[in-house]
Design an enzyme around this catalytic site. Structure first.
Site, mmCIF file in Angstrom:
data_model
loop_
_atom_site.group_PDB
_atom_site.id
_atom_site.type_symbol
_atom_site.label_atom_id
_atom_site.label_comp_id
_atom_site.label_asym_id
_atom_site.label_seq_id
_atom_site.Cartn_x
_atom_site.Cartn_y
_atom_site.Cartn_z
ATOM 1 N N GLY A 59 0.848 -1.225 -0.098
ATOM 2 C CA GLY A 59 -0.113 -0.027 -0.075
ATOM 3 C C GLY A 59 0.991 1.122 -0.091
ATOM 4 N N CYS A 86 5.586 -6.094 1.802
ATOM 5 C CA CYS A 86 5.792 -4.647 1.431
ATOM 6 C C CYS A 86 5.277 -3.952 2.752
ATOM 7 C CB CYS A 86 5.372 -4.294 0.106
ATOM 8 S SG CYS A 86 6.344 -2.592 -0.085
ATOM 9 N N TYR A 87 4.139 -3.256 2.228
ATOM 10 C CA TYR A 87 3.443 -2.474 3.744
ATOM 11 C C TYR A 87 2.909 -3.409 4.341
ATOM 12 C CZ TYR A 87 0.500 0.464 6.238
ATOM 13 O OH TYR A 87 -0.526 1.353 7.041
ATOM 14 N N HIS A 173 7.807 -7.649 -4.065
ATOM 15 C CA HIS A 173 6.370 -7.994 -4.609
ATOM 16 C C HIS A 173 6.449 -9.471 -5.412
ATOM 17 C CE1 HIS A 173 4.258 -4.318 -3.464
ATOM 18 N NE2 HIS A 173 5.565 -3.836 -3.687
ATOM 19 N N GLU A 175 4.023 -11.237 -6.466
ATOM 20 C CA GLU A 175 3.047 -11.345 -7.360
ATOM 21 C C GLU A 175 3.263 -10.662 -8.744
ATOM 22 O OE1 GLU A 175 3.047 -9.092 -4.780
ATOM 23 O OE2 GLU A 175 2.110 -7.182 -5.106
ATOM 24 N N GLY A 228 -23.368 -9.974 -26.525
ATOM 25 C CA GLY A 228 -22.554 -10.517 -27.340
ATOM 26 C C GLY A 228 -21.112 -10.361 -27.072
ATOM 27 N N ASP A 231 -18.899 -11.543 -21.101
ATOM 28 C CA ASP A 231 -19.568 -11.836 -19.716
ATOM 29 C C ASP A 231 -20.889 -12.382 -19.923
ATOM 30 O OD1 ASP A 231 -17.290 -10.886 -18.903
ATOM 31 O OD2 ASP A 231 -17.960 -9.074 -18.387
ATOM 32 N N SER A 232 -21.681 -11.858 -20.898
ATOM 33 C CA SER A 232 -23.002 -12.190 -21.109
ATOM 34 C C SER A 232 -23.189 -13.609 -21.607
ATOM 35 C CB SER A 232 -23.843 -11.061 -21.815
ATOM 36 O OG SER A 232 -23.261 -10.856 -22.997
ATOM 37 N N SER A 233 -22.272 -13.863 -22.673
ATOM 38 C CA SER A 233 -22.369 -15.118 -23.220
ATOM 39 C C SER A 233 -21.974 -16.343 -22.303
ATOM 40 C CB SER A 233 -21.378 -15.075 -24.339
ATOM 41 O OG SER A 233 -21.687 -14.049 -25.344
#
Ligand code: XMP
Length: 518
Positions: A59, A86-87, A173, A175, A228, A231-233
């Site tokens: 952070g 870290c933080y 870090h 990640e 289309g 996400d909605s598919s």
């Protein structure tokens, strides 16, 4: 055991990479929930039931500042292993009686750490490790019980641990990609140290989600607004696998889609066997409503309003309906929790469901609420959603309406569609739609310029090409496309698209410009 049980809780202290920690942990097949650092134990348990470990993110603050974000008591009381990054590490240090201070030399960028204690976090790794540092503070004196595990010239406690209490800290870090073996370190922590469950896989997700949808909706019918997009598919296909013909997908073509897009949505529905897909071509209704309008916000409002009216009308026609499906994904959930509205349900504006029957607003089916975008794509691939949809770049709800600067007419939309299609196909051929550009499109300007074609003078409109790189769409840079590619696109557009005699490339970043032109 439920799918999300036995994962990891990540407390968010505001680092740019907090979400990335969650994604990395999930790539290990371990469920991870990112929650605000101020969350209670109950909230943590609700987000990640029976969590086996806690990660404290980095952070921007300094632990010794007066109002620095602190460590909730339940973290140390919970008895599960904790990793401070870290933080997060500095916070553990300060809380447990060690000393944190500003380092004489700030460390940003690559560093090499020498590992003193193999095993644990560094199990199976070599003694010298390339890591990514980004800190101004450092540990001067660790709390009692802690030992240094790794050091750099500038940070004697680049990694440390209290092995008895299972508290770990790293100054770097793990990640980020620049930490060469960061993923192995995270695996050592979440799987090796915490013993977290590794059941979080696309297959298990699909199975568990289908069962959950069945339990939730019973025999009710589920309305889905189909755009289309991915996400909605994916949401639609999960619901379809769960409750078959109880799914009613409604796709409104507002006439401002890109070339071939409406056909693609309908073909997808057929391919997946969605028997109840309602596809409405409302192009004329939208164009009539937009006639003569040039002001961007007014256009947006008209498109939104018309969309809502058409969608609601079609939904009423197929009714009665009991549930509303939405493609909300995990970053939306995190965002609404982080802004002080825990549990707030935000309807994604780009899903354009503004005008839904009131009674469905609290009857939501959101099968993707726990997934990051890359996980949605993996699930989609397993469900047989085609690549063009899985990797589709974001496309705004108002579509080409906000890329047709000036009045939106059918003729101008057709010019824009043709130019846009040439640009996108050349980018696709160069492999730049999936990587290399986050969003790319053409814009039609209501400006005429003089040109010469053959022996004739032309006086036609202008196409602007826009291609950006970004990961969050909040800021963006213009893509440094190959000049030869731009030349090819420009040449094809002026030759193949009648009504355009000039092509520009937009070299403005966001800010100060936005990605779209309107
Ligand atoms: P800007 O232009 O604000 O765009 O830099 C950021 C991202 O948001 C998308 N965008 C929209 N999406 N409805 C949407 O659904 C809208 O009205 C809208 N306006 C912008 C834009 O395409 C980009 O991805």
């Amino acid at each position: 055991m439920a799918l999300k049980d036995g994962g990891i809780v990540i407390l968010d202290y505001g680092s740019q990479t907090a979400q990335l920690i969650a994604r990395r942990v999930r790539e290990l097949g371990v469920f991870a929930a990112l929650i605000p650092y101020s969350a209670t134990l109950e909230q943590a348990q609700a987000a990640a039931p029976q969590f086996r470990g806690i990660i404290l993110s980095g952070g921007p603050a300094s632990v010794y500042e007066p109002d620095a974000p602190d460590l909730p008591d339940w973290v140390l009381d919970s008895g599960v292993p904790v990793l401070g990054i870290c933080y997060g590490m500095q916070l553990l240090t300060q809380r447990l009686g060690g000393r944190v201070a500003g380092a004489a030399q700030r460390e940003y960028g690559m560093a090499t750490i020498s590992v003193r204690e193999a095993g644990g976090l560094f199990d199976g790794l070599e003694r010298a490790q390339t890591v990514w540092m980004s800190h101004g503070d450092r540990i001067e004196r660790p709390p009692e019980g802690f030992v240094a595990l790794a050091a750099t010239d500038n940070a004697p406690y680049a990694a440390m641990a209290d092995l008895r209490r299972r508290l770990w800290g790293v100054q770097f870090h793990p990640e980020v990609q620049h930490t060469a073996h960061g993923q192995a370190m995270l695996r050592n922590f979440v799987v090796g140290v915490c013993g977290a469950s590794t059941d979080w896989t696309p297959e298990n997700f699909i199975e568990a989600t289908i069962a959950a949808i069945r339990a939730q909706v019973g025999t009710g019918r589920v309305l889905l607004g189909m755009s289309g997009g991915v996400d909605s598919s994916v949401a639609g296909e999960l619901i379809h696998r769960a409750v078959g013909e109880q799914l009613v997908p409604v796709f409104v073509n507002h006439g401002m889609l890109r070339q071939g897009e409406a056909e693609q949505v309908i073909a997808l529905g057929q391919r997946l066997g969605w028997k109840n897909l309602v596809a409405v071509d409302a192009t004329e209704e939208f164009l009539e409503a937009l006639a003569g309008v040039t002001e961007p916000e007014e256009k947006r409002q008209i498109i939104g309003r018309t969309f809502a009216a058409v969608f609601e009308r079609e939904a009423a026609r197929v009714g009665p309906l009991d549930w509303l499906a939405q493609g909300t994904i995990y970053p939306d959930v995190i965002e609404s929790a982080g802004t002080g509205r825990p549990g707030a349900r935000r309807i994604k504006s780009h899903h354009n469901v503004g005008g839904l029957p009131e009674r469905l607003r609290d009857r939501l089916v959101e099968p993707l609420r726990d997934l990051f975008k890359d996980e949605v794509r993996q699930v989609g691939a397993r469900l047989g959603i085609p690549d063009e949809i899985i990797w589709r770049q974001p496309f705004p709800g108002p579509g080409l309406g906000v890329r047709c600067v000036g009045e939106v007419t059918w003729e101008r939309l057709e010019i824009l569609r043709a130019a846009d299609h040439i640009f996108l196909s050349e980018l696709a051929a160069a492999g730049l739609l999936r990587e290399g550009t986050a969003q790319a499109f053409a814009v039609l300007l209501p400006v005429r310029s003089v040109g010469v074609m053959g022996d004739n003078r032309t006086y036609d409109e202008v196409i602007v090409l826009r291609a950006v790189t970004t990961s969050d769409f909040m800021t963006a840079d213009w893509a440094r496309l190959d000049p030869d590619l731009l030349a090819r696109v420009s040449n094809r557009i002026v030759n193949e698209v009648k009504g355009v005699n000039r092509v520009l490339y937009d070299i403005t970043s966001k800010p100060p410009a936005t990605i779209e032109w309107e």
